[in-house]
Design a protein around this motif. Structure first.
Motif, PDB file in Angstrom:
ATOM      1  N   ASP A 647     -24.576   0.523 -30.035  1.00 14.28           N
ATOM      2  CA  ASP A 647     -23.727   1.698 -29.789  1.00 14.28           C
ATOM      3  C   ASP A 647     -24.508   2.993 -29.974  1.00 14.28           C
ATOM      4  OD1 ASP A 647     -21.473   0.258 -29.116  1.00 14.28           O
ATOM      5  OD2 ASP A 647     -20.712   0.184 -31.166  1.00 14.28           O
ATOM      6  N   THR A 648     -25.326   3.036 -31.029  1.00 11.86           N
ATOM      7  CA  THR A 648     -26.086   4.253 -31.305  1.00 11.86           C
ATOM      8  C   THR A 648     -27.123   4.516 -30.222  1.00 11.86           C
ATOM      9  OG1 THR A 648     -25.788   3.958 -33.691  1.00 11.86           O
ATOM     10  CG2 THR A 648     -27.578   5.397 -32.983  1.00 11.86           C
ATOM     11  N   GLU A 649     -27.775   3.467 -29.762  1.00 16.58           N
ATOM     12  CA  GLU A 649     -28.879   3.635 -28.821  1.00 16.58           C
ATOM     13  C   GLU A 649     -28.454   3.547 -27.355  1.00 16.58           C
ATOM     14  OE1 GLU A 649     -31.701   4.603 -29.621  1.00 16.58           O
ATOM     15  OE2 GLU A 649     -31.989   4.105 -31.737  1.00 16.58           O
ATOM     16  N   ARG A 650     -27.179   3.305 -27.091  1.00 17.21           N
ATOM     17  CA  ARG A 650     -26.766   3.070 -25.699  1.00 17.21           C
ATOM     18  C   ARG A 650     -27.172   4.210 -24.764  1.00 17.21           C
ATOM     19  NH1 ARG A 650     -21.924   2.349 -26.650  1.00 17.21           N
ATOM     20  NH2 ARG A 650     -21.039   4.325 -25.954  1.00 17.21           N
ATOM     21  N   ALA A 651     -26.911   5.446 -25.180  1.00 15.30           N
ATOM     22  CA  ALA A 651     -27.257   6.589 -24.321  1.00 15.30           C
ATOM     23  C   ALA A 651     -28.764   6.653 -24.098  1.00 15.30           C
ATOM     24  CB  ALA A 651     -26.750   7.884 -24.949  1.00 15.30           C
ATOM     25  N   ASN A 652     -29.549   6.396 -25.140  1.00 18.10           N
ATOM     26  CA  ASN A 652     -31.006   6.411 -24.987  1.00 18.10           C
ATOM     27  C   ASN A 652     -31.476   5.291 -24.053  1.00 18.10           C
ATOM     28  OD1 ASN A 652     -31.540   8.609 -26.621  1.00 18.10           O
ATOM     29  ND2 ASN A 652     -31.747   7.385 -28.477  1.00 18.10           N
ATOM     30  N   LEU A 653     -30.884   4.108 -24.191  1.00 13.89           N
ATOM     31  CA  LEU A 653     -31.287   2.988 -23.344  1.00 13.89           C
ATOM     32  C   LEU A 653     -31.024   3.281 -21.873  1.00 13.89           C
ATOM     33  CD1 LEU A 653     -29.909   0.050 -25.527  1.00 13.89           C
ATOM     34  CD2 LEU A 653     -32.313   0.615 -25.162  1.00 13.89           C
ATOM     35  N   VAL A 654     -29.837   3.807 -21.588  1.00 11.50           N
ATOM     36  CA  VAL A 654     -29.501   4.099 -20.188  1.00 11.50           C
ATOM     37  C   VAL A 654     -30.381   5.222 -19.652  1.00 11.50           C
ATOM     38  CG1 VAL A 654     -27.671   4.889 -18.645  1.00 11.50           C
ATOM     39  CG2 VAL A 654     -27.144   3.258 -20.457  1.00 11.50           C
ATOM     40  N   ALA A 655     -30.550   6.286 -20.448  1.00 14.60           N
ATOM     41  CA  ALA A 655     -31.384   7.401 -19.991  1.00 14.60           C
ATOM     42  C   ALA A 655     -32.824   6.951 -19.752  1.00 14.60           C
ATOM     43  CB  ALA A 655     -31.348   8.528 -21.020  1.00 14.60           C
ATOM     44  N   THR A 656     -33.343   6.106 -20.626  1.00 16.08           N
ATOM     45  CA  THR A 656     -34.711   5.607 -20.466  1.00 16.08           C
ATOM     46  C   THR A 656     -34.824   4.737 -19.224  1.00 16.08           C
ATOM     47  OG1 THR A 656     -35.019   5.673 -22.869  1.00 16.08           O
ATOM     48  CG2 THR A 656     -36.575   4.358 -21.611  1.00 16.08           C
ATOM     49  N   ALA A 657     -33.807   3.921 -18.962  1.00 19.78           N
ATOM     50  CA  ALA A 657     -33.826   3.083 -17.758  1.00 19.78           C
ATOM     51  C   ALA A 657     -33.800   3.937 -16.500  1.00 19.78           C
ATOM     52  CB  ALA A 657     -32.636   2.128 -17.780  1.00 19.78           C
ATOM     53  N   VAL A 658     -32.976   4.975 -16.496  1.00 18.04           N
ATOM     54  CA  VAL A 658     -32.919   5.875 -15.335  1.00 18.04           C
ATOM     55  C   VAL A 658     -34.282   6.529 -15.121  1.00 18.04           C
ATOM     56  CG1 VAL A 658     -31.903   8.006 -14.462  1.00 18.04           C
ATOM     57  CG2 VAL A 658     -30.444   6.286 -15.541  1.00 18.04           C
ATOM     58  N   HIS A 679     -22.812  -6.479 -23.521  1.00 23.18           N
ATOM     59  CA  HIS A 679     -22.451  -5.401 -24.450  1.00 23.18           C
ATOM     60  C   HIS A 679     -21.699  -4.294 -23.724  1.00 23.18           C
ATOM     61  CE1 HIS A 679     -22.676  -2.183 -27.369  1.00 23.18           C
ATOM     62  NE2 HIS A 679     -23.349  -1.457 -26.507  1.00 23.18           N
ATOM     63  N   LEU A 680     -22.151  -3.924 -22.546  1.00 20.84           N
ATOM     64  CA  LEU A 680     -21.530  -2.809 -21.834  1.00 20.84           C
ATOM     65  C   LEU A 680     -20.131  -3.165 -21.376  1.00 20.84           C
ATOM     66  CD1 LEU A 680     -24.589  -1.587 -19.721  1.00 20.84           C
ATOM     67  CD2 LEU A 680     -23.656  -0.555 -21.796  1.00 20.84           C
ATOM     68  N   GLU A 681     -19.957  -4.356 -20.807  1.00 21.01           N
ATOM     69  CA  GLU A 681     -18.622  -4.671 -20.283  1.00 21.01           C
ATOM     70  C   GLU A 681     -17.653  -5.108 -21.364  1.00 21.01           C
ATOM     71  OE1 GLU A 681     -17.184  -7.951 -19.350  1.00 21.01           O
ATOM     72  OE2 GLU A 681     -18.707  -9.163 -20.305  1.00 21.01           O
ATOM     73  N   SER A 682     -18.129  -5.760 -22.422  1.00 20.12           N
ATOM     74  CA  SER A 682     -17.209  -6.160 -23.482  1.00 20.12           C
ATOM     75  C   SER A 682     -16.755  -4.962 -24.288  1.00 20.12           C
ATOM     76  CB  SER A 682     -17.857  -7.195 -24.398  1.00 20.12           C
ATOM     77  OG  SER A 682     -18.918  -6.609 -25.127  1.00 20.12           O
ATOM     78  N   GLY A 683     -17.571  -3.910 -24.335  1.00 21.53           N
ATOM     79  CA  GLY A 683     -17.198  -2.701 -25.059  1.00 21.53           C
ATOM     80  C   GLY A 683     -16.468  -1.681 -24.206  1.00 21.53           C
ATOM     81  N   SER A 987     -19.506 -14.739 -27.485  1.00 23.44           N
ATOM     82  CA  SER A 987     -19.459 -13.294 -27.338  1.00 23.44           C
ATOM     83  C   SER A 987     -18.257 -12.722 -28.041  1.00 23.44           C
ATOM     84  CB  SER A 987     -19.418 -12.941 -25.855  1.00 23.44           C
ATOM     85  OG  SER A 987     -18.363 -13.625 -25.236  1.00 23.44           O
ATOM     86  N   ARG A 988     -18.109 -11.387 -27.933  1.00 27.87           N
ATOM     87  CA  ARG A 988     -17.176 -10.706 -28.817  1.00 27.87           C
ATOM     88  C   ARG A 988     -15.743 -10.721 -28.314  1.00 27.87           C
ATOM     89  NH1 ARG A 988     -19.740 -11.855 -32.462  1.00 27.87           N
ATOM     90  NH2 ARG A 988     -18.567 -10.505 -33.790  1.00 27.87           N
ATOM     91  N   ARG A 989     -15.462 -10.026 -27.196  1.00 29.03           N
ATOM     92  CA  ARG A 989     -14.072  -9.989 -26.766  1.00 29.03           C
ATOM     93  C   ARG A 989     -13.955  -9.560 -25.318  1.00 29.03           C
ATOM     94  NH1 ARG A 989     -14.097  -5.569 -30.454  1.00 29.03           N
ATOM     95  NH2 ARG A 989     -14.122  -3.558 -29.449  1.00 29.03           N
ATOM     96  N   SER A 990     -12.750  -9.797 -24.741  1.00 27.10           N
ATOM     97  CA  SER A 990     -12.460  -9.394 -23.371  1.00 27.10           C
ATOM     98  C   SER A 990     -11.340  -8.383 -23.359  1.00 27.10           C
ATOM     99  CB  SER A 990     -12.036 -10.620 -22.556  1.00 27.10           C
ATOM    100  OG  SER A 990     -11.508 -10.229 -21.316  1.00 27.10           O
TER     101      SER A 990
END
Length: 997
Positions: A647-658, A679-683, A987-990
């Motif tokens: 959750d903390t790094e999600r924005a960094n991960l996406v920005a780095t991928a872009v 992680h993205l779709e379950s959250g 996995s976690r949840r739907s």
């Protein structure tokens, strides 16, 4: 110098906004005892007695005196030796704390509560309760149960009760409930507080929770005290039972809206100086609007002039005037590569206002419309920081009066003024006196002793707060005569950094940045340059270590040094950069030969993300890319810390991928998307999922990687399914099938087919779904893929249950359970058991159904799967209802509803609300049943949940015949052979609602 003391929570002391190390617990206890005395002297005998009672050691007096001596040295660093202490003077035969009561949080708390009355009651109580950071003296064990501490806890409960009553009277039901819940948590046997909570639940329409609360208190009173509820709690319960009161609650429930109250303001700036005139202007512009207008205020000015600091200071002062929340976002409008798009900002605000991630529309205009609807009738402050243009701001404006918008920008945004009637405050540099005061506060005695040099430095820094802070830090790093030296250096370098010039000769901060950078040790200087290349917003110690290809401890040392010199901003254990500093650092990196992100930081992010996913979703490990672990240290992740890291790094991960996709590093976005999907779709992080997969798919196609493109198209289809865009999902999955056939990958083909079966089930095409899923099971068996086989059987069992083929459904689900047990997939087994329980209920075998649900509940709790736990509780509640045990059913369903609301699973909430309606009808409470079914119907219509819509309509059509309805229904959850979050993946949840019945 000003001392500030906190005892409401962990004990803390600040000297001119700098935290002080208070030393060992015994030393903190001495100071705490003096605080509790409220300015009166505390005798040495009393201090000794507090520590040792009637058996003090021979050294007791010396120990106390040593603690006092060390406290004096800490609290009065400038006191001359042997001079009288003003903070801890010796009086009579003891000591007294000489700190103004306004600077001690418990004294301020008591003053605010004492004077809270009339129209200012809510504001005063809000400010008082904001001071509460936990149990008083939480880190001072000696004082935890001190006779003077216990009353403080009681005072807090009383203040919470007053605040809750005021909120209830004002119609802010959710805030009232929050206060009452906090109060009774501290004292569960407080019958008056529990009665207030029961009544608040009733007003909010949460009658089931009100009944559950009453019965829980009644049992606790009986078990712990052997007494029955008193008159006040009994009266609250009687009101719930009264038919007239029930009708009134139904009306209130229909009218009440559960609202999330965001509180997103950034921290107030330490050492904020001056700006009283500007703060008054913001009061005038923002809080005294013309009738029937949306209040928009723009704070504009050059970079570093303190726009954000001013806006944050004002917003904290005015927060009580916006009872429905405080929204904040840094739009990063002047970041050359990563400004925040309006659609992304809207998605964040919608989630902040309580909209679950899966309900955030994909279209930007639809997001803006939903955002305006959620703000209608509310009083919310929207703080839009660092806006670059009117186009970036316009979609984020409310559509009706009541809320206020405060925008900060380097641009004057004339279009916002002309078209939308915004008021503008042009922020100039600090007044001369305020600039000097800030320098004195930051640089200390040197600025006072060398006043002429201080005035010259203030002028050379253009009286810009950021430049003054950096220059003052330089003074601290040098000899006492450094102020004059810094002035000379500034004159030598004023025109060096054209890149950072704002075009105003009075605000060229480049020279100040260059001095600070030039004096850095080599390791910190290299860290600073590489941070300029980082595509995200901030880093932690591990990411910083990857950037420099070094040890974490070394990286943290450099980060701490950079933060101390105001070259990075520290937020907890994370470090970010002002956008101008980032641009400056990047320019330095390019000049030093570092033109792009080092591969090692990409490897760090990918490896850690893969490790987190392996922890959370172990059964899917074989379906994700095999990511090698780098030699460097990675964070230690477990089931508790892995979600937080993602959750903390999600924005960094996406920005780095872009960034990587746009700079020829295709491997990174492709592999990250394949690793991170679950992680993205379950959250419910669909906006991020779409962004990541769009760039990853483009990157895969750019290098003709058809195998990865097929997998990515499946991922795009999965995200579309979660968003209810079934036509798009079907098209993507068909393309994936074509690509899978071209590359000859049977695993990709079976995954695409499984998701197509999922689409058919949601669309109510059960025959096609059954045929497709049967093919998936056959393919999995031929390939000896037991995970896919178990998943496919679980899904097939669901479809056959909906078709009424109970025997076939039972066979599929029992086989799925057996395989899951064999491969160690507890979560997959639990979901199969839930559906098997529904099959048994449909066949009238209630004991078997209850056993399956109980076993599933145990497995879910062991795996920390809250959504599954709620579905198992719902199944148990259905069995209790079939057996006629209405009170037990109510308890289980109330617990399930609380879980669904906590995790934001709205399909589950609709389901359990219908179940509560069926319990109420069976118990002979038709009015209450109607309220529940109406609530479920509204929710099901909003999310497009056709099965729960029909169930609610049936309940409303024939409440009297509710006993003949099938109360267990079908759970709102579906599994896909490969991508379902519940079908054997660990996995976690739907969050998907079920398809039509």
């Amino acid at each position: 110098m000003t001392l500030r003391i906190q005892v409401l929570g962990p004990m803390r002391v600040w000297l001119d906004d700098e935290p002080l190390p208070l030393g060992p617990p015994a030393q903190r206890a001495v100071l705490g005892l003096l605080v509790l005395a409220g300015g009166q002297p505390v005798g040495l005998a009393d201090l000794i007695d507090a520590f040792w009672g009637d058996r003090p050691p021979a050294s007791a007096l010396n120990v106390i005196q040593t603690h006092v001596k060390r406290l004096r040295r800490l609290l009065e660093p400038g006191r001359a030796p042997h001079s009288r202490s003003e903070v801890l003077p010796y009086l009579g035969n003891g000591y007294r704390l000489g700190v103004a009561s306004e600077q001690i949080d418990i004294m301020r708390f008591r003053r605010l509560v004492r004077h809270a009355a009339g129209g200012g009651e809510v504001a005063a109580l809000t400010e008082a309760l904001a001071l509460w950071q936990g149990q008083p003296f939480a880190d001072v064990p000696l004082l935890a149960d001190h006779p003077r501490v216990r009353p403080i806890v009681a005072e807090h409960r009383a203040a919470l009760g007053r605040y809750g009553a005021a909120m209830l009277a004002a119609g802010a039901v959710d805030r009232a409930i929050g206060a009452f819940e906090e109060a009774v948590t501290a004292d569960p046997l407080d019958e008056a507080g529990q009665a207030r909570l029961v009544r608040a639940y009733a007003v909010a329409g949460r009658r089931a929770q009100a009944f559950t609360t009453y019965h829980a208190v009644r049992r606790r009173l009986a078990d712990d005290l052997g007494v029955d509820p008193g008159p006040e709690l009994t009266a609250a319960h009687q009101e719930l039972l009264n038919e007239d009161s029930r009708a009134q609650v139904a009306v209130s429930s229909a009218a009440a809206v559960s609202r999330t109250v965001p509180a997103e303001l950034p921290p107030d700036v330490p050492g904020f100086t001056g700006r009283e005139h500007e703060l008054g202007e913001l009061d005038r512009l923002t809080l005294a609007p013309e009738p029937d207008t949306i209040v928009i205020t723009v704070v504009s000015g050059t970079a570093g002039v303190g726009k954000t600091a001013l806006a944050a200071r004002w917003a904290h002062r005015a927060r009580a005037r916006f009872p429905d929340g405080l929204l904040y976002i840094d739009l990063r409008g002047y970041d050359p590569e990563q400004p925040v798009a309006p659609g992304a900002a809207l998605a964040r605000f919608l989630r902040s206002l309580g909209l679950p991630g899966e309900q955030v529309p994909s279209d930007v205009e639809e997001r803006a419309a939903r955002y305006r609807s959620l703000l209608d009738g509310r009083r919310v402050l929207v703080l839009l920081d660092n806006a670059a243009s009117v186009d970036q701001v316009r979609p984020l404006l409310p559509g009706s009066v009541g809320s206020a918008v405060l925008v900060t920008s380097r641009d004057r945004l004339p279009g916002l003024v002309v078209r939308h009637g915004a008021r503008r405050l042009d922020l100039d540099v600090l007044r001369r006196e305020d600039a000097l005061q800030l320098l004195r506060r930051l640089a200390g005695e040197w600025a006072t002793a060398q006043n002429a040099a201080a005035e010259a430095l203030a002028a050379q820094c253009a009286r810009l707060p950021l430049a003054l802070r950096i220059a003052a830090e330089l003074v601290h790093q040098r000899a006492p005569g450094a102020l004059t030296e810094v002035v000379v250096e500034l004159d030598d370098h004023r025109r060096r950094l054209d890149l950072l010039s704002t075009g105003d000769p009075h605000s060229d901060m480049g020279a100040v940045f260059s001095w600070s950078y030039r004096d850095l040790p080599p390791a910190a200087a290299r860290m600073f340059r590489l941070l300029g290349l980082h595509a995200g917003t901030d880093v932690d110690g591990y990411a910083a270590a990857a950037l420099i290809d070094g040890e974490e401890a070394t990286a943290r040392e450099s980060l701490a040094l950079l933060a101390g010199r105001h070259l990075v901003q520290r937020n907890g254990d994370r470090y970010g950069m002002h956008d101008l500093l980032r641009a400056y650092a990047k320019d330095l990196a390019v000049k030093d030969g570092e033109a792009d992100l080092p591969r090692r930081i990409l490897e760090f992010y990918l490896s850690t993300a893969a490790m987190a996913m392996d922890v959370l979703y172990p059964a899917e490990r074989g379906r994700r890319p095999r990511v090698p672990r780098p030699a460097r240290a990675l964070p230690s992740l477990d089931e508790a810390t892995a979600p937080a890291w993602l959750d903390t790094e999600r924005a960094n991960l996406v920005a780095t991928a872009v960034h990587a996709a746009e700079h020829g590093q295709a491997w990174f976005p492709v592999q990250l998307a394949l690793v991170l999907l679950r992680h993205l779709e379950s959250g419910g992080h669909y906006a991020d999922a779409v962004t990541l997969h769009e760039h990853a798919l483009r990157a895969a196609e750019s290098v003709a990687d058809r195998h990865s493109a097929a997998q990515l198209r499946i991922n795009v289809g999965v995200v579309a399914i979660q968003q209810g865009r079934y036509a798009t999902a079907s098209a993507e999955l068909q393309q994936a099938l074509t690509l899978a056939d071209e590359v000859g990958d049977s695993l990709v083909r079976v995954r695409a087919l499984g998701n197509l079966g999922h689409v058919y089930q949601w669309q109510g095409r059960y025959a096609e779904a059954a045929r497709t899923l049967a093919e998936v099971v056959t393919m999995a068996r031929n390939a000896d893929d037991r995970v896919t086989e178990a998943r496919g059987l679980g899904n097939l069992g669901q479809v056959r249950l909906r078709q009424g083929r109970h025997a076939d459904a039972a066979d599929d689900l029992r086989t799925s359970v057996a395989i899951c047990r064999d491969i160690g997939d507890a979560v997959g087994e639990a979901y199969a058991l839930v559906y098997l329980g529904h099959v048994e209920s449909a066949l009238g075998r209630y004991d078997e159904a209850g056993g399956h649900h109980e076993h599933a509940l145990t497995l879910f709790r062991g795996a920390a799967e809250p959504a599954g736990e709620a579905y198992a509780l719902d199944g148990l509640g259905g069995v209790d209802l079939l057996r006629g045990d209405h009170e037990r059913a109510l308890g289980r369903l109330s617990e399930a509803l609380a879980l669904f609301r906590r995790i934001g699973e709205r399909a589950g909430e609709a389901r359990v609300t219908n179940s509560l309606g069926e319990v109420a009808a069976a118990a002979g409470r038709p009015a209450e049943a109607r309220v529940h079914h109406l609530s479920a119907l509204r929710l099901a219509e909003e999310i497009g949940h056709r099965f729960e819509q029909s169930r609610a309509q049936a309940g409303l059509t024939s409440v009297a015949a509710v006993r003949s309805l099938r109360p267990a229904g079908l759970p709102g959850r579906s599994l896909t052979p490969v991508d379902a979050r519940t079908g054997g993946s660990g996995s976690r949840r739907s969050r998907n609602p079920p398809g039509p019945p």
